[in-house]
Design a protein around this motif. Structure first.
Motif, short mmCIF file in Angstrom:
data_model
loop_
_atom_site.label_atom_id
_atom_site.label_comp_id
_atom_site.label_asym_id
_atom_site.label_seq_id
_atom_site.Cartn_x
_atom_site.Cartn_y
_atom_site.Cartn_z
N LEU A 65 0.68 -1.15 -0.26
CA LEU A 65 -0.23 -0.18 -0.11
C LEU A 65 0.91 1.28 -0.03
O LEU A 65 0.58 2.24 -0.53
CB LEU A 65 -0.89 0.05 1.21
N GLY A 66 1.94 1.25 0.86
CA GLY A 66 2.83 2.32 0.91
C GLY A 66 3.56 2.79 -0.52
O GLY A 66 3.56 3.71 -0.91
N VAL A 67 3.93 1.68 -1.10
CA VAL A 67 4.59 1.95 -2.41
C VAL A 67 3.74 2.36 -3.33
O VAL A 67 4.05 3.43 -4.23
CB VAL A 67 5.34 0.63 -2.83
N THR A 68 2.49 1.70 -3.37
CA THR A 68 1.64 2.26 -4.41
C THR A 68 0.95 3.93 -4.15
O THR A 68 1.06 4.61 -5.17
CB THR A 68 0.09 1.43 -4.13
N LEU A 69 0.82 4.33 -2.89
CA LEU A 69 0.58 5.56 -2.41
C LEU A 69 1.63 6.53 -2.88
O LEU A 69 1.31 7.66 -3.60
CB LEU A 69 0.24 5.85 -1.12
N VAL A 70 2.96 6.31 -2.64
CA VAL A 70 3.92 7.15 -3.25
C VAL A 70 4.10 7.25 -4.63
O VAL A 70 4.33 8.09 -5.20
CB VAL A 70 5.10 6.69 -2.63
N SER A 71 3.56 6.14 -5.36
CA SER A 71 4.00 6.04 -6.76
C SER A 71 2.66 7.08 -7.51
O SER A 71 2.75 7.28 -8.59
CB SER A 71 3.87 4.73 -7.33
N VAL A 72 1.57 7.29 -6.70
CA VAL A 72 0.42 7.62 -7.27
C VAL A 72 0.94 9.52 -7.52
O VAL A 72 0.63 9.65 -8.94
CB VAL A 72 -0.78 7.80 -6.33
N ARG A 73 1.65 9.94 -6.88
CA ARG A 73 2.09 11.29 -7.06
C ARG A 73 3.38 11.51 -7.31
O ARG A 73 3.79 12.26 -8.27
CB ARG A 73 1.52 12.01 -5.44
N GLY A 74 4.40 10.74 -6.52
CA GLY A 74 5.76 10.73 -6.51
C GLY A 74 6.63 10.31 -7.78
O GLY A 74 5.89 9.42 -8.70
N SER A 75 7.82 10.54 -7.99
CA SER A 75 8.74 9.96 -8.80
C SER A 75 9.38 8.89 -8.31
O SER A 75 9.23 8.48 -7.29
CB SER A 75 9.76 11.19 -9.41
N ASN A 76 10.10 8.42 -9.21
CA ASN A 76 11.21 7.20 -8.63
C ASN A 76 12.25 7.77 -7.76
O ASN A 76 12.63 6.92 -6.73
CB ASN A 76 11.82 6.51 -9.89
N VAL A 77 12.48 8.82 -7.90
CA VAL A 77 13.46 9.52 -6.91
C VAL A 77 12.67 9.79 -5.46
O VAL A 77 13.44 9.31 -4.48
CB VAL A 77 13.88 10.97 -7.30
N ASP A 78 11.38 10.00 -5.55
CA ASP A 78 10.90 10.32 -4.08
C ASP A 78 10.64 8.71 -3.67
O ASP A 78 10.69 8.67 -2.59
CB ASP A 78 9.61 10.62 -4.66
N LEU A 79 10.26 7.77 -4.29
CA LEU A 79 10.17 6.57 -3.90
C LEU A 79 11.53 5.83 -3.23
O LEU A 79 11.72 5.29 -2.45
CB LEU A 79 9.67 5.56 -5.12
N LEU A 80 12.63 6.11 -4.06
CA LEU A 80 13.85 5.94 -3.46
C LEU A 80 14.21 6.50 -2.14
O LEU A 80 14.78 5.92 -1.19
CB LEU A 80 15.09 6.11 -4.33
#
Length: 308
Positions: free
Chosen positions: A130-145
């Motif tokens: 769920l957390g990875v999905t939520l970050v991916s909704v708005r953020g970029s790969n840099v934000d996810l890293l």
């Protein structure tokens, strides 16, 4: 004349050694503010997290810390969706999510046939996805890293204050519940027979763990924050059977790992967070070999008659 030359040469060598030691061990922190910030933040995590790791280890909950580390991700991701990379929003979201999972897993374990580690594993898997999905909704790969692996070299004043505050609260809270926590860890049956605080102590302890994982999240990310908590504790367990000694050694190993990892990152040009955890891992390997309370070499050293 020859003696004077040797004396001058020895002084020159000592001077050169001092310069080299300064350049290797002190100069990176003396010359660069971001290195000093990273060291202070990492030391705060080590001082508060490693003692908690000792109790997780002795309670056979080593993997529960990893589960809780991932459980804070959805809350931090919701804070990110609302306010971006905002320290207060992501911290509040992570704290609420961590507390909810810590209390929820205990409630599930008491109300169903599932053991607490099973309920934590379920929460962990759902929370990570769920957390990875939520970050991916708005953020970029840099934000996810950034969320997954942290950025210990980018700690600012507000983050350092947060880490220091959480470390202070943790140490005070751990001191307040230390005696019943030790008893509940080593002999929960006896504690339940003389008091009914066992469940409250368990919940308070898990809240402290979640709070420290939120702190570690800002520096090392959700995937690595538990490493600063568990690796020093596991290493300390191989050196002593004494509880107080184990806690002190775990904190010391955490400090050494943070210092060595940051130095290695500086000279090798590699990411700091993973190298801090690798430095703690190197201490674990060393302890695994020579640790007097459980290392491999212990089996090959002579012991007194009837010694365990």
């Amino acid at each position: 004349m020859r003696g004077a030359f040797k004396f001058v040469l020895s002084l020159g060598r000592k001077r050169l050694n001092k310069v080299m030691l300064y350049d290797w061990l002190i100069a990176p922190f003396a010359d660069y503010e971001f290195m000093r910030r990273a060291l202070v933040g990492s030391c705060a995590l080590a001082c508060a997290g490693a003692p908690l790791g000792v109790f997780l280890l002795l309670r056979r909950m080593a993997l529960s810390g990893d589960a809780l580390a991932h459980a804070i991700l959805p809350g931090a991701a919701l804070g990110y969706l609302v306010a971006g990379l905002s320290l207060p929003a992501m911290t509040l979201g992570g704290v609420l999510a961590g507390f909810a999972v810590a209390l929820g897993s205990g409630a599930v374990a008491r109300a169903t046939a599932l053991r607490e580690e099973a309920s934590l594993a379920a929460f962990y898997l759902v929370s990570l996805a769920l957390g990875v999905t939520l970050v991916s909704v708005r953020g970029s790969n840099v934000d996810l890293l950034h969320v997954l692996f942290g950025s210990v070299l980018a700690l600012d004043d507000s983050t350092l204050i947060l880490l220091a505050s959480i470390a202070s609260v943790t140490l005070v809270g751990l001191a307040a519940i230390y005696r019943p926590l030790v008893l509940e860890t080593l002999d929960p049956g006896f504690l339940n027979s003389v008091s009914r605080v066992g469940a409250a102590i368990q919940s308070a302890f898990l809240m402290l763990v979640a709070l420290n994982l939120v702190a570690g999240f800002h520096a090392l990310g959700t995937l690595l924050s538990v490493g600063m908590m568990m690796l020093p504790a596991i290493s300390a367990r191989l050196w002593t059977h004494n509880m107080s000694g184990m806690i002190a050694l775990a904190g010391l190993f955490g400090l050494i790992g943070a210092y060595a990892g940051l130095l290695a990152s500086y000279f090798l040009g590699l990411p700091s967070g993973p190298l801090i955890i690798l430095a703690c891992g190197a201490l674990y390997v060393l302890s695994l070999v020579v640790g007097p309370a459980g290392g491999v070499m212990r089996k090959f050293t002579p012991r007194a008659h009837l010694e365990g």
